[in-house]
Design a protein around this motif. Structure first.
Motif, PDB file in Angstrom:
ATOM      1  N   MET A 226      17.384 -21.608  28.668  1.00  0.00           N
ATOM      2  CA  MET A 226      16.791 -22.723  28.960  1.00  0.00           C
ATOM      3  C   MET A 226      15.829 -22.332  30.204  1.00  0.00           C
ATOM      4  O   MET A 226      16.227 -21.672  31.140  1.00  0.00           O
ATOM      5  CB  MET A 226      17.907 -23.911  29.238  1.00  0.00           C
ATOM      6  N   ILE A 227      14.754 -22.977  30.310  1.00  0.00           N
ATOM      7  CA  ILE A 227      13.864 -22.921  31.430  1.00  0.00           C
ATOM      8  C   ILE A 227      14.082 -23.797  32.538  1.00  0.00           C
ATOM      9  O   ILE A 227      14.400 -24.814  32.207  1.00  0.00           O
ATOM     10  CB  ILE A 227      12.345 -22.845  31.136  1.00  0.00           C
ATOM     11  N   THR A 228      14.462 -23.496  33.821  1.00  0.00           N
ATOM     12  CA  THR A 228      14.739 -24.580  34.582  1.00  0.00           C
ATOM     13  C   THR A 228      13.699 -24.587  35.908  1.00  0.00           C
ATOM     14  O   THR A 228      13.957 -25.341  36.819  1.00  0.00           O
ATOM     15  CB  THR A 228      16.011 -24.062  35.495  1.00  0.00           C
ATOM     16  N   GLY A 229      12.424 -24.025  35.877  1.00  0.00           N
ATOM     17  CA  GLY A 229      11.371 -24.269  36.687  1.00  0.00           C
ATOM     18  C   GLY A 229      10.739 -22.986  36.885  1.00  0.00           C
ATOM     19  O   GLY A 229      10.948 -22.118  36.121  1.00  0.00           O
ATOM     20  N   ILE A 230       9.565 -22.931  37.655  1.00  0.00           N
ATOM     21  CA  ILE A 230       8.873 -21.799  37.850  1.00  0.00           C
ATOM     22  C   ILE A 230       9.536 -20.906  39.126  1.00  0.00           C
ATOM     23  O   ILE A 230       9.844 -21.495  40.093  1.00  0.00           O
ATOM     24  CB  ILE A 230       7.306 -22.088  38.337  1.00  0.00           C
ATOM     25  N   HIS A 231       9.641 -19.627  38.704  1.00  0.00           N
ATOM     26  CA  HIS A 231      10.485 -18.624  39.853  1.00  0.00           C
ATOM     27  C   HIS A 231       9.483 -18.459  40.699  1.00  0.00           C
ATOM     28  O   HIS A 231       9.887 -18.403  41.869  1.00  0.00           O
ATOM     29  CB  HIS A 231      11.003 -17.634  39.177  1.00  0.00           C
ATOM     30  N   HIS A 232       8.406 -17.855  40.464  1.00  0.00           N
ATOM     31  CA  HIS A 232       7.319 -17.411  41.285  1.00  0.00           C
ATOM     32  C   HIS A 232       5.818 -17.266  40.944  1.00  0.00           C
ATOM     33  O   HIS A 232       5.594 -17.302  39.786  1.00  0.00           O
ATOM     34  CB  HIS A 232       7.669 -15.980  41.928  1.00  0.00           C
TER      35      HIS A 232
ATOM     36  N   ASP B  96       8.639 -20.040  54.883  1.00  0.00           N
ATOM     37  CA  ASP B  96       9.424 -18.946  55.422  1.00  0.00           C
ATOM     38  C   ASP B  96       9.384 -17.392  54.464  1.00  0.00           C
ATOM     39  O   ASP B  96       9.271 -17.547  53.361  1.00  0.00           O
ATOM     40  CB  ASP B  96      11.170 -19.358  55.193  1.00  0.00           C
ATOM     41  N   ILE B  97       9.406 -16.314  55.196  1.00  0.00           N
ATOM     42  CA  ILE B  97       9.794 -15.086  54.543  1.00  0.00           C
ATOM     43  C   ILE B  97      11.194 -14.979  54.158  1.00  0.00           C
ATOM     44  O   ILE B  97      12.048 -14.950  54.836  1.00  0.00           O
ATOM     45  CB  ILE B  97       9.305 -14.173  55.571  1.00  0.00           C
ATOM     46  N   ILE B  98      11.058 -14.513  52.646  1.00  0.00           N
ATOM     47  CA  ILE B  98      12.569 -14.357  52.230  1.00  0.00           C
ATOM     48  C   ILE B  98      12.799 -12.700  52.417  1.00  0.00           C
ATOM     49  O   ILE B  98      13.860 -12.248  52.551  1.00  0.00           O
ATOM     50  CB  ILE B  98      12.508 -14.680  50.629  1.00  0.00           C
TER      51      ILE B  98
ATOM     52  N   LEU C  73       5.608  -9.040  49.774  1.00  0.00           N
ATOM     53  CA  LEU C  73       6.007  -9.860  50.694  1.00  0.00           C
ATOM     54  C   LEU C  73       6.293 -11.278  49.797  1.00  0.00           C
ATOM     55  O   LEU C  73       5.643 -11.553  48.841  1.00  0.00           O
ATOM     56  CB  LEU C  73       5.031 -10.499  51.685  1.00  0.00           C
ATOM     57  N   LEU C  74       7.918 -11.658  49.971  1.00  0.00           N
ATOM     58  CA  LEU C  74       8.337 -13.046  49.294  1.00  0.00           C
ATOM     59  C   LEU C  74       8.416 -14.221  50.192  1.00  0.00           C
ATOM     60  O   LEU C  74       9.060 -13.921  51.144  1.00  0.00           O
ATOM     61  CB  LEU C  74       9.483 -12.613  48.626  1.00  0.00           C
ATOM     62  N   LEU C  75       7.782 -15.358  49.726  1.00  0.00           N
ATOM     63  CA  LEU C  75       7.825 -16.463  50.424  1.00  0.00           C
ATOM     64  C   LEU C  75       8.546 -17.391  49.852  1.00  0.00           C
ATOM     65  O   LEU C  75       8.051 -17.852  48.830  1.00  0.00           O
ATOM     66  CB  LEU C  75       6.258 -16.715  50.902  1.00  0.00           C
ATOM     67  N   ASN C  76       9.165 -18.183  50.696  1.00  0.00           N
ATOM     68  CA  ASN C  76       9.858 -19.336  49.881  1.00  0.00           C
ATOM     69  C   ASN C  76       9.043 -20.864  49.934  1.00  0.00           C
ATOM     70  O   ASN C  76       8.715 -21.010  51.074  1.00  0.00           O
ATOM     71  CB  ASN C  76      11.444 -19.555  50.741  1.00  0.00           C
ATOM     72  N   THR C  77       8.681 -21.419  49.057  1.00  0.00           N
ATOM     73  CA  THR C  77       8.298 -22.653  48.760  1.00  0.00           C
ATOM     74  C   THR C  77       9.150 -24.027  48.841  1.00  0.00           C
ATOM     75  O   THR C  77       8.485 -24.854  48.989  1.00  0.00           O
ATOM     76  CB  THR C  77       7.323 -22.605  47.628  1.00  0.00           C
ATOM     77  N   GLY C  78      10.424 -23.470  48.653  1.00  0.00           N
ATOM     78  CA  GLY C  78      11.618 -24.508  48.661  1.00  0.00           C
ATOM     79  C   GLY C  78      11.645 -24.980  47.132  1.00  0.00           C
ATOM     80  O   GLY C  78      12.903 -25.306  46.800  1.00  0.00           O
ATOM     81  N   ALA C  79      10.798 -24.455  46.096  1.00  0.00           N
ATOM     82  CA  ALA C  79      11.074 -24.801  44.837  1.00  0.00           C
ATOM     83  C   ALA C  79      10.623 -23.549  43.928  1.00  0.00           C
ATOM     84  O   ALA C  79      10.539 -23.555  42.706  1.00  0.00           O
ATOM     85  CB  ALA C  79      10.266 -25.915  44.335  1.00  0.00           C
ATOM     86  N   GLY C  80      10.385 -22.480  44.731  1.00  0.00           N
ATOM     87  CA  GLY C  80       9.944 -21.194  43.825  1.00  0.00           C
ATOM     88  C   GLY C  80       9.286 -20.000  44.986  1.00  0.00           C
ATOM     89  O   GLY C  80       9.669 -20.550  46.157  1.00  0.00           O
TER      90      GLY C  80
ATOM     91  N   ILE D 258      -5.373 -18.648  34.236  1.00  0.00           N
ATOM     92  CA  ILE D 258      -4.792 -19.523  35.297  1.00  0.00           C
ATOM     93  C   ILE D 258      -5.764 -20.293  36.106  1.00  0.00           C
ATOM     94  O   ILE D 258      -6.627 -19.455  36.986  1.00  0.00           O
ATOM     95  CB  ILE D 258      -3.749 -18.603  36.075  1.00  0.00           C
ATOM     96  N   ASN D 259      -5.835 -21.264  36.065  1.00  0.00           N
ATOM     97  CA  ASN D 259      -7.053 -22.246  37.266  1.00  0.00           C
ATOM     98  C   ASN D 259      -6.656 -22.344  38.376  1.00  0.00           C
ATOM     99  O   ASN D 259      -7.573 -22.055  39.201  1.00  0.00           O
ATOM    100  CB  ASN D 259      -7.299 -23.454  36.281  1.00  0.00           C
ATOM    101  N   HIS D 260      -5.433 -22.809  38.368  1.00  0.00           N
ATOM    102  CA  HIS D 260      -5.007 -23.011  40.164  1.00  0.00           C
ATOM    103  C   HIS D 260      -3.591 -23.013  40.036  1.00  0.00           C
ATOM    104  O   HIS D 260      -2.933 -23.075  38.863  1.00  0.00           O
ATOM    105  CB  HIS D 260      -5.432 -24.274  40.641  1.00  0.00           C
ATOM    106  N   TYR D 261      -2.938 -22.987  41.356  1.00  0.00           N
ATOM    107  CA  TYR D 261      -1.484 -23.430  41.297  1.00  0.00           C
ATOM    108  C   TYR D 261      -1.342 -24.605  42.275  1.00  0.00           C
ATOM    109  O   TYR D 261      -2.121 -24.776  43.410  1.00  0.00           O
ATOM    110  CB  TYR D 261      -0.485 -22.506  41.571  1.00  0.00           C
ATOM    111  N   ALA D 262      -0.250 -25.374  42.278  1.00  0.00           N
ATOM    112  CA  ALA D 262      -0.057 -26.507  43.048  1.00  0.00           C
ATOM    113  C   ALA D 262       1.102 -26.520  43.805  1.00  0.00           C
ATOM    114  O   ALA D 262       2.222 -25.924  43.373  1.00  0.00           O
ATOM    115  CB  ALA D 262      -0.088 -27.848  42.042  1.00  0.00           C
ATOM    116  N   PHE D 263       1.153 -26.724  45.117  1.00  0.00           N
ATOM    117  CA  PHE D 263       2.115 -26.939  45.966  1.00  0.00           C
ATOM    118  C   PHE D 263       2.651 -28.462  45.863  1.00  0.00           C
ATOM    119  O   PHE D 263       1.672 -29.291  46.278  1.00  0.00           O
ATOM    120  CB  PHE D 263       1.844 -26.543  47.360  1.00  0.00           C
TER     121      PHE D 263
END
Length: 126
Positions: free
Chosen positions: A1-7, A32-34, A41-48, A65-70
């Motif tokens: 089951m897919i639960t969201g976008i990881h990164h 924030d830097i994970i 570099l891995l950064l936390n968006t709160g949801a990915g 890929i056209n864009h990504y959205a925060f």
């Protein structure tokens, strides 16, 4: 089951691009830097995660890929933050209704990031 976008993953061609990207995402957007290591570099968006790799030798071209959205709570604030830092806001904040009969209201804006990536700031409105 897919639960969201990881990164979302991006690549820098040199240290100058890497430093510019790191500044944009950590100092302007306040992510924030994970983890930071020699390769990335891995950064936390709160949801990915935003993953930024150093020193790619690839030639970049815009692909499928056209864009990504925060997801944000205030589209206007984020558009102003990036604009005041000297980045292009190519779609100013505006209200939109997405989808035909049962419209999905949102407030959006688009900017260009430090590597040329297109970023949408998306505030879902009910």
């Amino acid at each position: 089951m897919i639960t969201g976008i990881h990164h979302i993953s991006m690549k820098c061609r040199n240290d100058a691009e890497y430093q510019k990207a790191k500044h944009f995402y950590t100092e302007i957007l306040k992510l924030d830097i994970i983890k930071e290591c020699d390769a990335c570099l891995l950064l936390n968006t709160g949801a990915g995660i935003v993953e930024i790799f150093k020193n790619s030798e690839e030639t970049f071209q815009k692909g499928i890929i056209n864009h990504y959205a925060f997801a944000v709570d205030d589209t206007d604030t984020y558009a102003e933050l990036v604009k005041s830092a000297g980045y292009e806001v190519f779609v100013a904040p505006k209200n939109v209704l997405i989808g035909g009969d049962s419209a999905y209201p949102a407030r959006i804006a688009f900017c260009k990031g430090p590597l040329g990536e297109e970023i949408e700031f998306f505030c879902q409105k009910w």
